[in-house]
Scaffold this motif. Structure first.
Motif, short mmCIF file in Angstrom:
data_model
loop_
_atom_site.label_atom_id
_atom_site.label_comp_id
_atom_site.label_asym_id
_atom_site.label_seq_id
_atom_site.Cartn_x
_atom_site.Cartn_y
_atom_site.Cartn_z
N ILE A 73 30.65 67.10 48.93
CA ILE A 73 30.51 67.06 50.38
C ILE A 73 30.08 65.66 50.85
O ILE A 73 30.61 65.13 51.83
N SER A 74 29.14 65.06 50.13
CA SER A 74 28.68 63.72 50.50
C SER A 74 29.82 62.71 50.36
O SER A 74 29.93 61.77 51.16
N ASP A 75 30.70 62.91 49.38
CA ASP A 75 31.87 62.03 49.21
C ASP A 75 32.78 62.13 50.43
O ASP A 75 33.26 61.11 50.95
N VAL A 76 33.04 63.37 50.87
CA VAL A 76 33.93 63.59 52.03
C VAL A 76 33.35 62.92 53.28
O VAL A 76 34.06 62.23 54.03
N LEU A 77 32.06 63.11 53.49
CA LEU A 77 31.40 62.54 54.68
C LEU A 77 31.36 61.02 54.62
O LEU A 77 31.55 60.33 55.64
N TYR A 78 31.13 60.47 53.44
CA TYR A 78 31.06 59.02 53.27
C TYR A 78 32.45 58.39 53.51
O TYR A 78 32.56 57.37 54.19
N GLU A 79 33.48 59.03 52.97
CA GLU A 79 34.84 58.51 53.13
C GLU A 79 35.29 58.54 54.58
O GLU A 79 36.09 57.70 55.00
N ASN A 80 34.75 59.48 55.34
CA ASN A 80 35.09 59.59 56.76
C ASN A 80 34.13 58.81 57.65
O ASN A 80 34.15 58.97 58.88
#
Length: 351
Positions: free
Chosen positions: A54-61
């Motif tokens: 989830i943190s990866d998704v948020l960081y990428e966005n």
């Protein structure tokens, strides 16, 4: 001494300054990514995604600045177990805490075409709703509904011998479909929802009762059409079980209604003579297929029926039912209902 005190004061001052700088750094890192950018960003959290994912998704966005600090915020919130998969509408003005709160709230963003399938809808009614919303073609849906075999690969439960139609298994719910969804995808989503609602606990209960899935959904569909109040569903189920036990036909007007193109206001005595396998006045046992899509409350009512000796029931004006063991009691209840209904109609006429 003065030099030592001076050095100590300087060290304290430096320590305080460092703590402040660290605090400011952390505050800015877990705060909004850009407090001036309110442009919507849609992110999708996959089912079963870990906090790391989830943190990866948020960081990428570009919704969080620091993945490690975000994980700490999640841990301190103790809400990770509440996170729900789905699409979320976010923007860069959200702090880490705001995002955690939204993911835990389950306020999922829905796009696409919204379609609501009411409980107790027949497959014909469901197809009509879908096609009116420009989701596929009637003849394709009808072909899929009549041929469960086409979906065996996706849904193991359809392989049961008695399941010859998807009638009853298209779960009533509010759905959101992409405009380019195929008929197969739409039907599959409904079947998947049914499969999710019919939990392992219900499967085990079905086995305890020595029933097939088809029989459960079939009887639940009749209960769905007969009941208004949730508390009546287990009692109505018990009435039908009692009728089956003594070899009495189910005698449900709902099964007669299923034979008509359009629902009639009143089922007449002439209608009870219709030559159809769905005429539960002339034929004992369950009809060939379910007659509608039952909600979970009706399914649970069939799997956990009330313990009664009732054989008959008739509606009350409040939406509930009067139940009776003997036919004589039933006739009294019918008479009482008709008198109350006529009185109510007279009062309405006077007004």
């Amino acid at each position: 001494m003065d030099i030592k005190k001076s050095k100590w004061k300087i060290a304290v001052a430096i320590s305080i300054a460092v703590v402040i700088l660290i605090g400011v750094f952390i505050f800015t890192q877990i705060g909004p990514y850009n407090s001036k950018n309110k442009k919507d960003i849609i992110v999708e959290i996959p089912k079963g995604a870990s906090v790391n994912a989830i943190s990866d998704v948020l960081y990428e966005n570009e919704l969080i600045k620091n993945k490690q600090l975000f994980k700490i915020v999640v841990k301190l919130s103790n809400k990770a177990q509440q996170f729900k998969a789905g699409k979320y509408l976010l923007n860069q003005t959200y702090s880490n805490q705001d995002i955690v709160g939204l993911l835990a709230s389950g306020k999922i963003y829905h796009d696409g075409i919204k379609v609501t399938i009411p409980e107790g809808s027949t497959s014909k009614e469901i197809v009509s709703i879908l096609t009116k919303n420009k989701l596929g073609k009637k003849e394709v849906y009808e072909g899929l509904i009549k041929n469960p075999k086409e979906l065996y690969e996706k849904f193991e439960f359809l392989k049961e011998e008695k399941i010859t139609s998807l009638e009853g298994f298209l779960y009533p719910e509010t759905y959101y479909f992409d405009e380019d969804s195929t008929e197969n995808e739409v039907i599959s989503k409904m079947l998947s929802t049914f499969n999710g609602m019919y939990t392992e606990k219900l499967v085990q209960r079905q086995k305890e009762l020595k029933m097939t899935l088809s029989d459960v959904v079939n009887l639940a569909s009749i209960v769905e059409k007969e009941a208004v109040l949730d508390e009546d569903r287990p009692i109505i189920a018990s009435v039908f079980y009692n009728r089956i036990k003594i070899g009495m036909p189910l005698q449900s007007d709902a099964t007669i209604q299923y034979t008509f193109e359009e629902r009639k206001k009143i089922v007449t005595y002439k209608d009870l003579e219709i030559d159809s396998p769905y005429n539960s006045y002339k034929n004992k046992g369950l009809p060939p297929t379910p007659i509608a899509s039952p909600g979970i409350k009706s399914i649970e009512g069939v799997l956990y029926p009330a313990d009664t000796d009732y054989i008959y029931f008739v509606a009350k004006l409040d939406g509930g039912n009067n139940y009776s063991v003997t036919y004589e009691e039933h006739l009294k209840n019918v008479k009482e209902y008709k008198e109350q209904r006529d009185k109510l109609n007279q009062n309405k006429t006077k007004q």
